[in-house]
Design a protein around this motif. Sequence first.
Motif, PDB file in Angstrom:
ATOM      1  N   VAL A 179      -0.697  13.148   3.296  1.00 11.84           N
ATOM      2  CA  VAL A 179      -1.205  11.813   3.600  1.00 11.84           C
ATOM      3  C   VAL A 179      -1.176  11.599   5.107  1.00 11.84           C
ATOM      4  O   VAL A 179      -0.188  11.919   5.773  1.00 11.84           O
ATOM      5  N   ILE A 180      -2.268  11.039   5.619  1.00  8.60           N
ATOM      6  CA  ILE A 180      -2.343  10.607   7.011  1.00  8.60           C
ATOM      7  C   ILE A 180      -2.703   9.134   6.990  1.00  8.60           C
ATOM      8  O   ILE A 180      -3.696   8.737   6.386  1.00  8.60           O
ATOM      9  N   ILE A 181      -1.902   8.338   7.638  1.00  7.96           N
ATOM     10  CA  ILE A 181      -2.162   6.907   7.737  1.00  7.96           C
ATOM     11  C   ILE A 181      -2.620   6.618   9.155  1.00  7.96           C
ATOM     12  O   ILE A 181      -2.034   7.114  10.120  1.00  7.96           O
ATOM     13  N   THR A 182      -3.674   5.837   9.279  1.00  7.06           N
ATOM     14  CA  THR A 182      -4.161   5.459  10.599  1.00  7.06           C
ATOM     15  C   THR A 182      -3.857   3.989  10.834  1.00  7.06           C
ATOM     16  O   THR A 182      -3.902   3.173   9.913  1.00  7.06           O
ATOM     17  N   TYR A 183      -3.540   3.684  12.090  1.00  6.02           N
ATOM     18  CA  TYR A 183      -3.143   2.306  12.404  1.00  6.02           C
ATOM     19  C   TYR A 183      -3.476   2.041  13.863  1.00  6.02           C
ATOM     20  O   TYR A 183      -3.520   2.967  14.678  1.00  6.02           O
ATOM     21  N   ASN A 184      -3.652   0.768  14.214  1.00  7.36           N
ATOM     22  CA  ASN A 184      -4.047   0.435  15.573  1.00  7.36           C
ATOM     23  C   ASN A 184      -2.868   0.176  16.515  1.00  7.36           C
ATOM     24  O   ASN A 184      -3.063  -0.301  17.626  1.00  7.36           O
ATOM     25  N   LYS A 185      -1.670   0.489  16.090  1.00  8.24           N
ATOM     26  CA  LYS A 185      -0.488   0.401  16.948  1.00  8.24           C
ATOM     27  C   LYS A 185       0.560   1.363  16.404  1.00  8.24           C
ATOM     28  O   LYS A 185       0.439   1.842  15.272  1.00  8.24           O
ATOM     29  N   LYS A 236       6.020   3.161  12.208  1.00  6.70           N
ATOM     30  CA  LYS A 236       7.093   3.979  11.665  1.00  6.70           C
ATOM     31  C   LYS A 236       7.198   3.673  10.183  1.00  6.70           C
ATOM     32  O   LYS A 236       7.321   2.511   9.781  1.00  6.70           O
ATOM     33  N   ILE A 237       7.128   4.703   9.371  1.00  8.35           N
ATOM     34  CA  ILE A 237       7.199   4.530   7.922  1.00  8.35           C
ATOM     35  C   ILE A 237       8.429   5.273   7.412  1.00  8.35           C
ATOM     36  O   ILE A 237       8.541   6.485   7.584  1.00  8.35           O
ATOM     37  N   ASP A 238       9.330   4.549   6.804  1.00  6.78           N
ATOM     38  CA  ASP A 238      10.548   5.141   6.262  1.00  6.78           C
ATOM     39  C   ASP A 238      10.346   5.538   4.803  1.00  6.78           C
ATOM     40  O   ASP A 238       9.570   4.921   4.079  1.00  6.78           O
ATOM     41  N   ASN A 239      11.042   6.568   4.376  1.00  3.72           N
ATOM     42  CA  ASN A 239      11.093   6.992   2.976  1.00  3.72           C
ATOM     43  C   ASN A 239       9.745   7.430   2.404  1.00  3.72           C
ATOM     44  O   ASN A 239       9.509   7.303   1.202  1.00  3.72           O
ATOM     45  N   PHE A 240       8.847   7.900   3.258  1.00  2.00           N
ATOM     46  CA  PHE A 240       7.562   8.422   2.783  1.00  2.00           C
ATOM     47  C   PHE A 240       7.079   9.452   3.790  1.00  2.00           C
ATOM     48  O   PHE A 240       6.941   9.143   4.975  1.00  2.00           O
ATOM     49  N   GLN A 241       6.866  10.665   3.304  1.00  5.66           N
ATOM     50  CA  GLN A 241       6.438  11.731   4.199  1.00  5.66           C
ATOM     51  C   GLN A 241       4.936  11.640   4.437  1.00  5.66           C
ATOM     52  O   GLN A 241       4.138  11.811   3.513  1.00  5.66           O
ATOM     53  N   CYS A 242       4.560  11.353   5.673  1.00  7.43           N
ATOM     54  CA  CYS A 242       3.157  11.267   6.037  1.00  7.43           C
ATOM     55  C   CYS A 242       3.020  11.424   7.543  1.00  7.43           C
ATOM     56  O   CYS A 242       3.999  11.339   8.275  1.00  7.43           O
ATOM     57  N   SER A 243       1.810  11.654   7.991  1.00  8.79           N
ATOM     58  CA  SER A 243       1.496  11.652   9.411  1.00  8.79           C
ATOM     59  C   SER A 243       0.848  10.321   9.742  1.00  8.79           C
ATOM     60  O   SER A 243       0.233   9.689   8.887  1.00  8.79           O
ATOM     61  N   VAL A 244       0.968   9.913  11.002  1.00  5.00           N
ATOM     62  CA  VAL A 244       0.348   8.673  11.441  1.00  5.00           C
ATOM     63  C   VAL A 244      -0.521   8.976  12.648  1.00  5.00           C
ATOM     64  O   VAL A 244      -0.095   9.659  13.578  1.00  5.00           O
ATOM     65  N   MET A 298       0.818  -1.196   0.000  1.00  5.68           N
ATOM     66  CA  MET A 298       0.000   0.000   0.000  1.00  5.68           C
ATOM     67  C   MET A 298       0.865   1.265   0.000  1.00  5.68           C
ATOM     68  O   MET A 298       0.553   2.213  -0.688  1.00  5.68           O
ATOM     69  N   ILE A 299       1.944   1.270   0.773  1.00  2.00           N
ATOM     70  CA  ILE A 299       2.816   2.450   0.845  1.00  2.00           C
ATOM     71  C   ILE A 299       3.407   2.761  -0.524  1.00  2.00           C
ATOM     72  O   ILE A 299       3.474   3.920  -0.928  1.00  2.00           O
ATOM     73  N   LYS A 300       3.787   1.749  -1.277  1.00  2.40           N
ATOM     74  CA  LYS A 300       4.344   1.983  -2.608  1.00  2.40           C
ATOM     75  C   LYS A 300       3.312   2.648  -3.517  1.00  2.40           C
ATOM     76  O   LYS A 300       3.657   3.509  -4.318  1.00  2.40           O
ATOM     77  N   GLN A 301       2.044   2.251  -3.410  1.00  4.65           N
ATOM     78  CA  GLN A 301       0.993   2.875  -4.214  1.00  4.65           C
ATOM     79  C   GLN A 301       0.818   4.338  -3.809  1.00  4.65           C
ATOM     80  O   GLN A 301       0.635   5.207  -4.659  1.00  4.65           O
ATOM     81  N   LEU A 302       0.853   4.617  -2.514  1.00  2.00           N
ATOM     82  CA  LEU A 302       0.737   6.001  -2.044  1.00  2.00           C
ATOM     83  C   LEU A 302       1.904   6.837  -2.559  1.00  2.00           C
ATOM     84  O   LEU A 302       1.713   7.958  -3.025  1.00  2.00           O
ATOM     85  N   GLN A 303       3.110   6.292  -2.469  1.00  2.00           N
ATOM     86  CA  GLN A 303       4.286   7.007  -2.963  1.00  2.00           C
ATOM     87  C   GLN A 303       4.175   7.297  -4.454  1.00  2.00           C
ATOM     88  O   GLN A 303       4.574   8.356  -4.926  1.00  2.00           O
ATOM     89  N   LYS A 304       3.641   6.359  -5.190  1.00  2.00           N
ATOM     90  CA  LYS A 304       3.561   6.491  -6.636  1.00  2.00           C
ATOM     91  C   LYS A 304       2.482   7.485  -7.073  1.00  2.00           C
ATOM     92  O   LYS A 304       2.696   8.262  -7.999  1.00  2.00           O
ATOM     93  N   TYR A 305       1.322   7.471  -6.405  1.00  2.00           N
ATOM     94  CA  TYR A 305       0.172   8.213  -6.914  1.00  2.00           C
ATOM     95  C   TYR A 305      -0.223   9.446  -6.117  1.00  2.00           C
ATOM     96  O   TYR A 305      -0.993  10.264  -6.607  1.00  2.00           O
ATOM     97  N   LEU A 306       0.263   9.607  -4.920  1.00  2.00           N
ATOM     98  CA  LEU A 306      -0.103  10.786  -4.122  1.00  2.00           C
ATOM     99  C   LEU A 306       1.070  11.746  -4.057  1.00  2.00           C
ATOM    100  O   LEU A 306       1.701  11.932  -3.025  1.00  2.00           O
TER     101      LEU A 306
END
Length: 108
Positions: free
Chosen positions: A14-20, A23-31, A1-9
């Motif tokens: 971008v804000i990614i939500t998660y239940n724990k 840490k996402i490397d090489n992609f600027q986003c908020s969590v 999914m991260i690769k698709q976000l990097q490619k198309y957004l």
Amino acid sequence: MIKQLQKYLINIPVIITYNKPLKIDNFQCSVIEYDDTLPYCERIAYILSKINTKYVIYTHENNILINNIKQNLIDNLINFMENNDASQIRLFVSGINNPIFDKDSYIH
């Protein structure tokens, strides 16, 4: 999914939500971390309360981007929402070629 976000957004916040913690490397986003013991609607309400913007494009992990985001289409959809008092628009591939967004055809 991260690769698709990097490619198309490109140039779209971008804000990614998660239940724990995540840490996402090489992609600027908020969590935003949420409590998955909460009912689904409470999780969404919590997440939305943490986002300080008037409009949100919300997608689940199984709705994968397959092409670039067309900013002019997003601008047209926002304009449509503002002019027609729409609280939401659901975007799905439905087999309609070049849909026309006018208040008589697409408001349900």
